[in-house]
Write a protein that holds these residues in place. Sequence first.
Motif, mmCIF file in Angstrom:
data_model
loop_
_atom_site.group_PDB
_atom_site.id
_atom_site.type_symbol
_atom_site.label_atom_id
_atom_site.label_comp_id
_atom_site.label_asym_id
_atom_site.label_seq_id
_atom_site.Cartn_x
_atom_site.Cartn_y
_atom_site.Cartn_z
ATOM 1 N N GLU A 46 25.603 40.806 44.819
ATOM 2 C CA GLU A 46 26.351 39.554 44.724
ATOM 3 C C GLU A 46 26.104 38.836 43.397
ATOM 4 N N ILE A 47 24.854 38.763 42.988
ATOM 5 C CA ILE A 47 24.530 37.945 41.808
ATOM 6 C C ILE A 47 24.753 38.701 40.503
ATOM 7 N N CYS A 48 24.387 39.979 40.474
ATOM 8 C CA CYS A 48 24.449 40.728 39.201
ATOM 9 C C CYS A 48 25.673 41.628 39.126
ATOM 10 N N GLY A 106 13.918 42.038 30.638
ATOM 11 C CA GLY A 106 13.311 42.761 29.525
ATOM 12 C C GLY A 106 14.258 43.781 28.895
ATOM 13 N N ASP A 107 14.002 44.039 27.618
ATOM 14 C CA ASP A 107 14.694 45.116 26.908
ATOM 15 C C ASP A 107 13.867 46.396 27.125
ATOM 16 N N THR A 108 14.263 47.495 26.470
ATOM 17 C CA THR A 108 13.531 48.755 26.661
ATOM 18 C C THR A 108 12.042 48.593 26.375
ATOM 19 N N THR A 166 14.568 51.073 34.411
ATOM 20 C CA THR A 166 15.562 50.227 33.752
ATOM 21 C C THR A 166 15.302 48.765 34.115
ATOM 22 N N THR A 167 16.098 47.870 33.540
ATOM 23 C CA THR A 167 15.996 46.443 33.848
ATOM 24 C C THR A 167 17.423 45.933 34.137
ATOM 25 N N THR A 203 23.240 45.283 32.607
ATOM 26 C CA THR A 203 24.380 44.346 32.643
ATOM 27 C C THR A 203 24.585 43.599 31.327
ATOM 28 N N ARG A 204 23.586 43.659 30.434
ATOM 29 C CA ARG A 204 23.597 42.876 29.186
ATOM 30 C C ARG A 204 23.639 41.382 29.482
#
Length: 253
Positions: A87-89, A137-139, A151-152, A157-158
């Motif tokens: 729902e949120i992402c 977080g990024d990679t 993954t994050t 989703t950026r």
Amino acid sequence: MPTPLFLETTDSTNTVARELALAGAPHGAAVLARQQTAGRGRWGRNWLSPGGAGLYGTIIVRPNLAVEDYAKISLTTGLAVSLALEEICRIQPQLKWPNDIYINGRKCGGILVESSSFQGPAEHYFALIGIGLNVNGDTDSLPPELQKTATTLFLETRQSFDISHLFTAIRQRVLHLLTQLTAEGCTAIFDQWQERDMLDGQWFHWLTSAGVQVYGLGMGVDKNSGAYTICDAEGKYHQAISGDMNLSFSERE
Ligand code: BTN
């Protein structure tokens, strides 16, 4: 819902939550930390918890369940986390039995359920639902050895997400589904879990808690018990109630 206890840094939110639960904290009480210095995963593994990059929270629950049904809390929580992220992402997570959250084949989160001792009066029993999610977080927020398999939410989703808002949404769904679990049983919850089953139709290795390896095909979760059904190469069926599942892509058929 009681307001969560927010901590800047703690060792593990599950440890703090246990102290609160032993001191009488009510059903639904929760702890959320910006950073953990000794975050715990399943099987005694570490859960790396860099400040601000992830969600590190624990919900204290006192469900009206028989002791043997406490094992169903893990799968129920996995579904709740998935519903909140959908729902949120606006993403479609997959669930890897018993309690890993995956997005596009990479692990994004995990759940560690611990319980009270089941001795003495049942009113004193509780479970601690620890939820860890890689959020903003990024990679480079992931340890080098996990950068290919984890993954994050940001990488998928950026977008960045408000961690306390995400935790509130997850907590609402966990508490709602636990009410459903105690009132109606697990069938409808496990049906929805099954729609997100990452292992269904896949060949993988099941490492039992006794250290035995079974290679087999994922057949889905048992709708009454939550055990995972595996069919090995000889056609023999196994029901996993504990252990670890390792997808082995090189051996996949
Ligand atoms: C796993 O996949 O092994 C489960 C990881 C669970 C991590 C969370 S972070 C919040 C809570 N506190 C902990 O120490 N562990 C859980």
